[in-house]
Design a protein around this motif. Structure first.
Motif, mmCIF file in Angstrom:
data_model
loop_
_atom_site.group_PDB
_atom_site.id
_atom_site.type_symbol
_atom_site.label_atom_id
_atom_site.label_comp_id
_atom_site.label_asym_id
_atom_site.label_seq_id
_atom_site.Cartn_x
_atom_site.Cartn_y
_atom_site.Cartn_z
ATOM 1 N N ILE A 55 8.076 2.727 -4.005
ATOM 2 C CA ILE A 55 7.096 1.944 -3.255
ATOM 3 C C ILE A 55 7.746 0.856 -2.415
ATOM 4 O O ILE A 55 7.124 0.324 -1.494
ATOM 5 N N GLU A 100 0.790 6.218 -0.895
ATOM 6 C CA GLU A 100 1.023 4.861 -1.375
ATOM 7 C C GLU A 100 -0.021 4.389 -2.389
ATOM 8 O O GLU A 100 0.338 3.884 -3.459
ATOM 9 N N ILE A 137 0.866 3.381 -6.290
ATOM 10 C CA ILE A 137 0.554 2.051 -6.838
ATOM 11 C C ILE A 137 -0.328 2.177 -8.074
ATOM 12 O O ILE A 137 -0.110 1.510 -9.100
ATOM 13 N N TRP A 166 -0.583 -5.724 -3.350
ATOM 14 C CA TRP A 166 -0.976 -4.639 -2.451
ATOM 15 C C TRP A 166 -2.455 -4.727 -2.051
ATOM 16 O O TRP A 166 -2.987 -3.832 -1.414
#
Length: 442
Positions: free
Chosen positions: A147, A156, A160, A183
């Motif tokens: 990441i 992504e 996560i 994030w």
């Protein structure tokens, strides 16, 4: 709403009679956790991609598991002539089918690919395989550098989500919280790809930190997202089982049992050992009758023992030990704890190794069977987030030293290490009235 109903109906039609749906239309009807963008030219779906899409459609519906595995294996055996998007879907199908060893071998082979998209897909999915097998440390070690580099944008959110869940499994709750915050996945989630998995991952974090109402909302939101795509299979996301546990922890036991039974029925239809075992374990959590709970946990243990999902097996064996200790069978309880500790050691999970060490000591301790006194229980109930011992002392008209003394006794009797675990302990032991061996929520 009409659009969602129309999509669900089209998905049902596609599942019943695939000839009614053009292959290129399947792209809009099959739920895929994460994705890699178009495969080939826009509007084109070749025969192999169409077969994989249909297999994934059946996997989402929790049916024809053998066919799903066969199609996915065929795709991956011909990976050199297959696009990255179809490879990702094949790997996803194998993991959903709990074919963890097979998926791991394919992923390891594909991480050597010269195609950057294929390699990224394989590395992310390999981390998912590790996490499902309970090898959370390996999953974290693989995902963290991924990441930090540039992953395909649609992968992504999934990376996560899976990293946060793996961190929770290791007890790294602050790190998981920081990851979602950094994030910007700790608030409203408007993204299209990976939303269901992110909501479920965030729910697991809420569950582990004792925020059961918030966790329930996240699990149900994940479920709504999946239901819009007619996804029934708990092998995709076991949101009903997890929501059932949260409902139970907030006193909504009828709802909890209904959710758990729905997931158990769906898992049996799908037939994957890890999925069935997990559903049994969660179902046992909400069963009142101890003999029924014990039988359900034995069923969970039987399914999980051959599935390769060792962390789920650790949790199940710990739950079995709790029930057996409550029935006064310390010998069998200790056997389950020792088996669980061996599994925890095999996957390098220090969090559970420490928990089981504490439980074994609690089982051996002469004071472990003691119930909380009325004063101890009253002090424990006053422990709220942010409330200091001095504030509790003032509320109860006691000295700070007395509060500290009572809390120390509470921690010892409940087999916990501090106030962060206290709320869950009080709920699970009914205010400390059954503290033979301390249950653990997550």
């Amino acid at each position: 709403m009409s659009h969602q109903l129309g999509r669900r109906q089209a998905i049902v039609w596609a599942g019943v009679d695939p000839a009614r749906i053009r292959p290129e239309d399947l792209e809009q009807l099959v739920y895929v956790g994460g994705d890699l963008g178009p495969a080939g030219r826009a509007g084109e779906v070749d025969d192999q991609a169409a077969k994989m899409l249909f297999a994934l459609l059946k996997a989402n519906q929790g049916r024809r598991r053998a066919m799903v595995i066969e199609v996915a294996g065929g795709v991956l055996d011909n990976a050199a002539r297959t696009d990255a998007k179809t490879i990702w879907r094949a790997l996803l199908a194998l993991v959903c089918a709990d074919e963890l060893r097979k998926a791991e071998l394919y992923c390891q082979r594909l991480t050597l690919s010269t195609d950057l998209m294929v390699r990224a897909a394989a590395e992310v999915m390999l981390a998912r395989v590790y996490a499902r097998a309970g090898r959370s440390s390996q999953a974290v070690d693989l995902l963290l550098p991924l990441i930090r580099n540039q992953l395909p944008r649609r992968l992504e959110p999934l990376a996560i989500a899976w990293l946060a869940s793996a961190l929770v499994d290791l007890g790294e709750l602050e790190q998981a919280t920081g990851l979602l915050r950094d994030w910007r996945y700790d608030g409203q989630l408007d993204l299209a790809h990976g939303r269901a998995e992110l909501l479920a991952s965030r729910g697991v974090l809420q569950l582990a930190t004792g925020r059961f109402d918030a966790a329930y909302e996240d699990f149900c939101a994940s479920g709504r997202e999946l239901t819009d795509w007619a996804v029934i299979n708990p092998g995709v996301v076991p949101w009903r089982s997890l929501a059932a546990l949260c409902a139970h922890m907030t006193g909504r036991d009828l709802l909890a049992r209904a959710l758990a039974q729905d997931d158990l029925a769906a898992s049996r239809t799908w037939g994957a050992a890890r999925t069935v075992g997990f559903a049994h374990q969660m179902s046992a959590r909400v069963i009142e009758d101890e003999s029924s709970r014990l039988a359900t946990l034995r069923e969970a243990e039987s399914n999980l023992a051959g599935s390769g999902a060792l962390l789920d097996l650790v949790r199940t064996r710990y739950d079995l030990a709790v029930v057996l200790a409550g029935q006064g069978d310390d010998v069998l309880a200790a056997e389950e704890l020792n088996l669980a500790q061996g599994d925890a050691a095999a996957i390098g999970n220090q969090l559970w190794n420490g928990r089981i060490t504490t439980a074994l000591a609690q089982l051996d301790s002469s004071s472990s069977s003691g119930r909380l006194s009325r004063q101890e229980a009253a002090v424990a109930r006053e422990v709220q987030p942010g409330r200091t011992n001095r504030e509790i002392a003032e509320r109860m008209h006691l000295t700070v030293r007395t509060i500290e003394f009572h809390l120390s006794s509470v921690y010892r009797k409940l087999g916990i290490t501090g106030r962060s675990e206290l709320r869950q302990a009080m709920i699970l032991t009914h205010d400390g009235s059954r503290a033979r061996l301390q249950p653990i929520v997550w």
